[in-house]
Design a protein around this motif. Structure first.
Motif, PDB file in Angstrom:
ATOM      1  N   MET A   1      -2.997 -49.073 -32.074  1.00 45.65           N
ATOM      2  CA  MET A   1      -4.386 -48.859 -31.667  1.00 45.65           C
ATOM      3  C   MET A   1      -5.272 -48.442 -32.840  1.00 45.65           C
ATOM      4  O   MET A   1      -6.453 -48.160 -32.641  1.00 45.65           O
ATOM      5  CB  MET A   1      -4.444 -47.788 -30.566  1.00 45.65           C
ATOM      6  CG  MET A   1      -3.679 -48.163 -29.311  1.00 45.65           C
ATOM      7  SD  MET A   1      -4.248 -49.698 -28.561  1.00 45.65           S
ATOM      8  CE  MET A   1      -5.901 -49.253 -28.109  1.00 45.65           C
ATOM      9  N   GLY A   2      -4.728 -48.406 -34.064  1.00 44.11           N
ATOM     10  CA  GLY A   2      -5.541 -48.138 -35.238  1.00 44.11           C
ATOM     11  C   GLY A   2      -5.406 -46.756 -35.831  1.00 44.11           C
ATOM     12  O   GLY A   2      -6.157 -46.411 -36.753  1.00 44.11           O
ATOM     13  N   ALA A   3      -4.475 -45.954 -35.351  1.00 44.92           N
ATOM     14  CA  ALA A   3      -4.308 -44.613 -35.903  1.00 44.92           C
ATOM     15  C   ALA A   3      -3.619 -44.683 -37.267  1.00 44.92           C
ATOM     16  O   ALA A   3      -2.805 -45.564 -37.525  1.00 44.92           O
ATOM     17  CB  ALA A   3      -3.497 -43.742 -34.948  1.00 44.92           C
ATOM     18  N   ARG A   4      -3.972 -43.756 -38.135  1.00 46.01           N
ATOM     19  CA  ARG A   4      -3.358 -43.656 -39.456  1.00 46.01           C
ATOM     20  C   ARG A   4      -2.827 -42.237 -39.635  1.00 46.01           C
ATOM     21  O   ARG A   4      -3.572 -41.274 -39.521  1.00 46.01           O
ATOM     22  CB  ARG A   4      -4.376 -43.979 -40.562  1.00 46.01           C
ATOM     23  CG  ARG A   4      -4.895 -45.413 -40.513  1.00 46.01           C
ATOM     24  CD  ARG A   4      -5.872 -45.671 -41.641  1.00 46.01           C
ATOM     25  NE  ARG A   4      -6.374 -47.051 -41.622  1.00 46.01           N
ATOM     26  CZ  ARG A   4      -7.248 -47.550 -42.479  1.00 46.01           C
ATOM     27  NH1 ARG A   4      -7.737 -46.763 -43.449  1.00 46.01           N
ATOM     28  NH2 ARG A   4      -7.651 -48.804 -42.389  1.00 46.01           N
ATOM     29  N   PHE A   5      -1.556 -42.141 -39.931  1.00 46.07           N
ATOM     30  CA  PHE A   5      -0.907 -40.832 -40.038  1.00 46.07           C
ATOM     31  C   PHE A   5      -0.716 -40.388 -41.484  1.00 46.07           C
ATOM     32  O   PHE A   5      -0.293 -39.279 -41.729  1.00 46.07           O
ATOM     33  CB  PHE A   5       0.464 -40.860 -39.348  1.00 46.07           C
ATOM     34  CG  PHE A   5       0.376 -41.123 -37.874  1.00 46.07           C
ATOM     35  CD1 PHE A   5       0.034 -40.113 -37.007  1.00 46.07           C
ATOM     36  CD2 PHE A   5       0.617 -42.387 -37.365  1.00 46.07           C
ATOM     37  CE1 PHE A   5      -0.058 -40.344 -35.645  1.00 46.07           C
ATOM     38  CE2 PHE A   5       0.531 -42.623 -36.015  1.00 46.07           C
ATOM     39  CZ  PHE A   5       0.193 -41.604 -35.147  1.00 46.07           C
ATOM     40  N   GLY A   6      -1.027 -41.266 -42.457  1.00 51.96           N
ATOM     41  CA  GLY A   6      -0.841 -40.879 -43.851  1.00 51.96           C
ATOM     42  C   GLY A   6       0.627 -40.939 -44.253  1.00 51.96           C
ATOM     43  O   GLY A   6       1.459 -41.586 -43.607  1.00 51.96           O
ATOM     44  N   LYS A   7       0.941 -40.253 -45.317  1.00 57.11           N
ATOM     45  CA  LYS A   7       2.305 -40.263 -45.826  1.00 57.11           C
ATOM     46  C   LYS A   7       3.202 -39.394 -44.964  1.00 57.11           C
ATOM     47  O   LYS A   7       2.777 -38.366 -44.429  1.00 57.11           O
ATOM     48  CB  LYS A   7       2.344 -39.750 -47.269  1.00 57.11           C
ATOM     49  CG  LYS A   7       1.631 -40.646 -48.262  1.00 57.11           C
ATOM     50  CD  LYS A   7       1.771 -40.095 -49.664  1.00 57.11           C
ATOM     51  CE  LYS A   7       1.069 -40.988 -50.685  1.00 57.11           C
ATOM     52  NZ  LYS A   7       1.205 -40.457 -52.065  1.00 57.11           N
ATOM     53  N   SER A   8       4.442 -39.829 -44.861  1.00 57.13           N
ATOM     54  CA  SER A   8       5.414 -39.039 -44.125  1.00 57.13           C
ATOM     55  C   SER A   8       5.923 -37.896 -44.996  1.00 57.13           C
ATOM     56  O   SER A   8       5.631 -37.808 -46.190  1.00 57.13           O
ATOM     57  CB  SER A   8       6.581 -39.921 -43.674  1.00 57.13           C
ATOM     58  OG  SER A   8       7.258 -40.472 -44.806  1.00 57.13           O
ATOM     59  N   ALA A   9       6.711 -37.027 -44.397  1.00 54.95           N
ATOM     60  CA  ALA A   9       7.257 -35.883 -45.143  1.00 54.95           C
ATOM     61  C   ALA A   9       8.191 -36.348 -46.256  1.00 54.95           C
ATOM     62  O   ALA A   9       8.216 -35.773 -47.348  1.00 54.95           O
ATOM     63  CB  ALA A   9       7.983 -34.945 -44.183  1.00 54.95           C
ATOM     64  N   ILE A  10       8.939 -37.418 -46.000  1.00 55.60           N
ATOM     65  CA  ILE A  10       9.857 -37.931 -47.025  1.00 55.60           C
ATOM     66  C   ILE A  10       9.084 -38.514 -48.195  1.00 55.60           C
ATOM     67  O   ILE A  10       9.435 -38.317 -49.370  1.00 55.60           O
ATOM     68  CB  ILE A  10      10.800 -38.977 -46.405  1.00 55.60           C
ATOM     69  CG1 ILE A  10      11.672 -38.324 -45.343  1.00 55.60           C
ATOM     70  CG2 ILE A  10      11.659 -39.640 -47.480  1.00 55.60           C
ATOM     71  CD1 ILE A  10      12.611 -39.280 -44.646  1.00 55.60           C
ATOM     72  N   GLN A  11       8.001 -39.261 -47.916  1.00 56.83           N
ATOM     73  CA  GLN A  11       7.197 -39.839 -48.983  1.00 56.83           C
ATOM     74  C   GLN A  11       6.524 -38.758 -49.830  1.00 56.83           C
ATOM     75  O   GLN A  11       6.458 -38.865 -51.061  1.00 56.83           O
ATOM     76  CB  GLN A  11       6.149 -40.770 -48.389  1.00 56.83           C
ATOM     77  CG  GLN A  11       6.732 -42.027 -47.738  1.00 56.83           C
ATOM     78  CD  GLN A  11       5.669 -42.846 -47.049  1.00 56.83           C
ATOM     79  OE1 GLN A  11       4.557 -42.377 -46.806  1.00 56.83           O
ATOM     80  NE2 GLN A  11       6.018 -44.082 -46.694  1.00 56.83           N
ATOM     81  N   VAL A  12       6.029 -37.717 -49.194  1.00 56.08           N
ATOM     82  CA  VAL A  12       5.414 -36.624 -49.951  1.00 56.08           C
ATOM     83  C   VAL A  12       6.445 -35.936 -50.836  1.00 56.08           C
ATOM     84  O   VAL A  12       6.195 -35.645 -52.016  1.00 56.08           O
ATOM     85  CB  VAL A  12       4.768 -35.615 -48.981  1.00 56.08           C
ATOM     86  CG1 VAL A  12       4.277 -34.386 -49.731  1.00 56.08           C
ATOM     87  CG2 VAL A  12       3.610 -36.268 -48.238  1.00 56.08           C
ATOM     88  N   SER A  13       7.621 -35.665 -50.291  1.00 61.61           N
ATOM     89  CA  SER A  13       8.657 -35.005 -51.084  1.00 61.61           C
ATOM     90  C   SER A  13       9.138 -35.878 -52.230  1.00 61.61           C
ATOM     91  O   SER A  13       9.387 -35.386 -53.342  1.00 61.61           O
ATOM     92  CB  SER A  13       9.832 -34.630 -50.185  1.00 61.61           C
ATOM     93  OG  SER A  13      10.396 -35.795 -49.593  1.00 61.61           O
ATOM     94  N   MET A  14       9.247 -37.208 -52.006  1.00 64.90           N
ATOM     95  CA  MET A  14       9.655 -38.113 -53.082  1.00 64.90           C
ATOM     96  C   MET A  14       8.601 -38.174 -54.176  1.00 64.90           C
ATOM     97  O   MET A  14       8.920 -38.269 -55.371  1.00 64.90           O
ATOM     98  CB  MET A  14       9.924 -39.497 -52.519  1.00 64.90           C
ATOM     99  CG  MET A  14      11.168 -39.581 -51.644  1.00 64.90           C
ATOM    100  SD  MET A  14      12.681 -39.110 -52.504  1.00 64.90           S
ATOM    101  CE  MET A  14      12.760 -40.383 -53.744  1.00 64.90           C
ATOM    102  N   GLY A  15       7.310 -38.136 -53.803  1.00 64.82           N
ATOM    103  CA  GLY A  15       6.255 -38.114 -54.814  1.00 64.82           C
ATOM    104  C   GLY A  15       6.312 -36.851 -55.668  1.00 64.82           C
ATOM    105  O   GLY A  15       6.154 -36.911 -56.893  1.00 64.82           O
ATOM    106  N   ILE A  16       6.545 -35.719 -55.037  1.00 64.75           N
ATOM    107  CA  ILE A  16       6.681 -34.470 -55.801  1.00 64.75           C
ATOM    108  C   ILE A  16       7.895 -34.534 -56.721  1.00 64.75           C
ATOM    109  O   ILE A  16       7.847 -34.092 -57.879  1.00 64.75           O
ATOM    110  CB  ILE A  16       6.781 -33.281 -54.833  1.00 64.75           C
ATOM    111  CG1 ILE A  16       5.489 -33.151 -54.023  1.00 64.75           C
ATOM    112  CG2 ILE A  16       7.071 -31.997 -55.593  1.00 64.75           C
ATOM    113  CD1 ILE A  16       5.542 -32.086 -52.950  1.00 64.75           C
TER     114      ILE A  16
END
Length: 284
Positions: free
Chosen positions: A194-209
């Protein structure tokens, strides 16, 4: 100063003696009260009572009937008999503590789940019926639900052991967790549709850090190696690897540069013709 007896009667006697000797000028208002209503016991701290561990179980009798009985375990004697540990409070022992320790040792990530802490009347567990399963109305699913369900099985199911009750409660808990995760995943997919955007997941944020930390460490390691190599090269007089790389880059740049036009035979012949023409002009 001598040691005083701190019983209530002797305190009153001591105050009366101090008044008679003139040490105290006014009589405390509680002296008559202590005389009329003496205390029932002395003001000496009693030794704490030992807390016994009680387990309730159900067993099957030879006639086929079942009955509940209590298993009482006396606490072990304290190894230390020092007077400083004489009046220390005793450790309270409950069977639920052992069940919680066993569950959270096997499922440590359950402690990392977010919990909603609200001030309630404290009787939300009063109407819980753990005979119907782990899930109870008005109570969030957690490790405490498994502990209470396992405790009910141990107290009411005849001849059941602790591992068997743990397996029953644990499997019910797994089934509810799976259904909860499936429900949340379907809800997220419908929201994205329906068009919702949740952003990065917890795993993606932790991998970026983690990647940023690795890049910072890599840059720091290269700088340390370069400084150490320069320090060693200054003492030994050898050419550093970085200097060799710079010389190699210079040589490569010179090779890629277009060559200058060489002085060939045609240019030399043209120069001779020009010199001969100049000599003829001078002779004429």
């Amino acid at each position: 100063m001598g040691r005083l007896d701190l019983t209530a009667i002797n305190v009153r006697k001591t105050v009366l003696q101090n008044i008679a000797s003139g040490r105290i000028s006014t009589t405390p208002i509680w002296t008559d009260v202590v005389r009329d209503v003496p205390p029932a016991q002395i003001l000496i701290r009693q030794q704490p009572q030992k807390h016994r561990l009680t387990r309730v179980r159900t067993r099957t009798l030879p006639n086929g009937r079942t009955e509940q009985y209590a298993q009482v375990t006396e606490p072990k004697k304290a190894r230390s008999t020092k007077t400083q540990n004489l009046f220390t409070p005793r450790h309270l022992r409950y069977e639920e503590d052992e069940l919680r320790k066993s569950f959270f040792n096997d499922h440590p990530w359950e402690l990392a789940r977010p919990r909603v802490v609200l001030e309630t009347s404290g009787d939300q567990y009063k109407n819980a019926d753990w005979s119907k399963g782990v899930q109870q109305p008005g109570i969030a699913l957690s490790g405490e639900s498994v502990v209470q369900r396992q405790l009910w099985l141990l107290e009411n199911v005849p001849d059941i052991t602790v591992p068997q009750a743990y397996d029953v409660a644990r499997k019910e808990f797994y089934a509810l967790r799976r259904s909860e995760e499936i429900r949340n995943r379907i809800a997220a997919e419908e929201a994205r549709h329906m068009g919702a955007r949740f952003g990065k997941s917890a795993i993606q944020v932790s991998m970026g850090i983690e990647n940023d930390m690795y890049n910072d460490w890599d840059a720091w390691a290269r700088q340390m190696v370069n400084e150490q190599t320069q320090r060693l090269a200054a003492f030994s007089g050898t050419v550093m690897a970085s200097e060799e790389d710079a010389l190699r880059d210079v040589n490569k740049a010179e090779e890629q540069r277009p060559p200058a036009a060489p002085i060939g035979a045609g240019v030399f012949a043209q120069q001779q013709k020009t010199d001969a023409r100049a000599q003829r002009n001078d002779a004429a």
